[in-house]
Write an enzyme that holds these catalytic residues in place. Structure first.
Site, PDB file in Angstrom:
ATOM      1  N   ASP A 167       0.822  -1.218   0.000  1.00  0.00           N
ATOM      2  CA  ASP A 167       0.000   0.000   0.000  1.00  0.00           C
ATOM      3  C   ASP A 167       0.848   1.257   0.000  1.00  0.00           C
ATOM      4  O   ASP A 167       2.069   1.231   0.200  1.00  0.00           O
ATOM      5  CB  ASP A 167      -0.916   0.015   1.232  1.00  0.00           C
ATOM      6  N   LYS A 225      -3.536   3.432  -2.318  1.00  0.00           N
ATOM      7  CA  LYS A 225      -4.732   4.247  -2.461  1.00  0.00           C
ATOM      8  C   LYS A 225      -4.511   5.589  -1.773  1.00  0.00           C
ATOM      9  O   LYS A 225      -4.009   5.650  -0.652  1.00  0.00           O
ATOM     10  CB  LYS A 225      -5.944   3.576  -1.821  1.00  0.00           C
ATOM     11  N   GLY A 246      -0.223   0.118   8.998  1.00  0.00           N
ATOM     12  CA  GLY A 246      -0.890  -0.089  10.277  1.00  0.00           C
ATOM     13  C   GLY A 246      -1.163  -1.555  10.526  1.00  0.00           C
ATOM     14  O   GLY A 246      -0.275  -2.406  10.419  1.00  0.00           O
ATOM     15  N   THR A 263      -1.133  -0.481  14.914  1.00  0.00           N
ATOM     16  CA  THR A 263      -2.109   0.360  14.242  1.00  0.00           C
ATOM     17  C   THR A 263      -1.769   1.834  14.412  1.00  0.00           C
ATOM     18  O   THR A 263      -1.081   2.224  15.367  1.00  0.00           O
ATOM     19  CB  THR A 263      -3.530   0.065  14.723  1.00  0.00           C
ATOM     20  N   MET A 303      -8.639   8.842   8.785  1.00  0.00           N
ATOM     21  CA  MET A 303      -9.111   9.339   7.484  1.00  0.00           C
ATOM     22  C   MET A 303     -10.147  10.445   7.624  1.00  0.00           C
ATOM     23  O   MET A 303     -11.093  10.529   6.849  1.00  0.00           O
ATOM     24  CB  MET A 303      -9.691   8.181   6.655  1.00  0.00           C
ATOM     25  N   GLY A 361       2.618  10.585  11.172  1.00  0.00           N
ATOM     26  CA  GLY A 361       3.162  10.189  12.464  1.00  0.00           C
ATOM     27  C   GLY A 361       4.148   9.042  12.385  1.00  0.00           C
ATOM     28  O   GLY A 361       4.046   8.168  11.535  1.00  0.00           O
TER      29      GLY A 361
END
Length: 285
Positions: free
Chosen positions: A48, A70, A102, A131, A183, A212
């Site tokens: 990703d 994405k 995550g 996460t 998000m 972060g």
């Protein structure tokens, strides 16, 4: 890279299997040992947008690397095509590592992908990752729970599948808890307004953390009434995580992580450890 093999460790990556591996929130050193060992034995890595290049680089030189990242309104491959790709690769006998930022099962669409794979008769292993909520808040020095401020934590998304923001606002706006919003940066003004409208005080501490755990990390804190304005003024952009609740008021006192790109000054001393860290003025990083 040599990865330690712990006593009782499971077998490495096997042909025809798919491994959904959480790559953590950005800092490559937050990858688990199991995750690193599987990447190191992969035939193909499907990764990703938010996965660190340093983690992808752990794959063997001969391994195929397929980017399916994405971003908002910019998908390299639609989710349905990613699902089909994973099935096809596994059916071809590949050792497939699906790297997800995550944790695969926390807003990572890992459950959706696993459903399709299991339906196709593919063996799947899930490797949890740090996460974003836990990792990014920790690197910002914001504890998600604290006996004086928060007795529970809620993770929610700021962007539903259909684009709506139809959340359980009365539940999210309860006091005495920490709210972490994934998000949500593009809907920040609406989120803050809804939380205040459903019971939170306008002066409730809130913060947004951009990128972060990486050297590009930036933290902006304010209250619900002024957070959107502060975030816009700072030019904060996705990926960013929003944290709401009394624990945010502990920033920057508990801040410890200084990104390499930040000013060449030590982070503010933690309370009670001025002997170790020379006193410096507190300030937003």
């Amino acid at each position: 890279m040599s990865v330690p093999v712990m006593p009782g460790a499971r077998a490495g990556a096997q042909p025809g299997h798919v491994y959904l591996v959480g790559a953590g929130p950005g800092d490559p050193e937050l990858l688990t040992l199991r995750g690193a060992r599987l990447v190191g034995g992969a035939d193909v890595v499907v990764f990703d947008n938010l996965v660190s290049p340093a983690i992808v680089a752990l794959a063997p030189a001969a391994a195929e690397r397929i980017y399916v990242g994405k971003k908002a309104a910019d998908h390299t491959l639609p989710q349905d095509e990613i699902n089909r790709l994973l099935v096809t690769l596994a059916q071809a006998g590949k050792r497939v590592v699906r790297l997800k930022g995550g944790d695969p099962f926390i807003f990572g669409r890992g459950g959706e992908e696993m459903e399709v794979l299991v339906e196709a008769g593919i063996t799947v292993e899930v490797v949890p990752g740090v996460t974003a909520a836990a990792g990014i808040a920790a690197y910002a020095g914001i504890p998600l729970t604290h006996r004086d401020h928060a007795q529970s934590v809620i993770f929610t998304t700021g962007f539903l599948k259909n684009g709506a923001l139809d959340l359980d606002w009365p539940m999210l706006a309860r006091p005495g808890q920490t709210l972490v919003i994934y998000m949500g940066i593009s809907r920040l003004a609406e989120i803050c307004d809804q939380l205040v409208a459903h019971g939170l005080q306008a002066d409730t501490p809130a913060g947004v953390i951009e990128r972060g755990t990486t050297d590009a990390q930036r933290v902006v804190t304010a209250d619900l009434a002024t957070l959107t304005e502060r975030v816009q003024a700072a030019g904060i952009r996705p990926p960013a995580l929003t944290v709401v609740g009394g624990v945010v008021g502990l920033y920057p006192r508990l801040a410890w992580f200084t990104p390499q790109g930040a000013a060449d000054t030590p982070h503010p001393p933690h309370a009670g450890c001025a002997v170790v860290h020379p006193a410096t003025p507190d300030g937003e990083r």
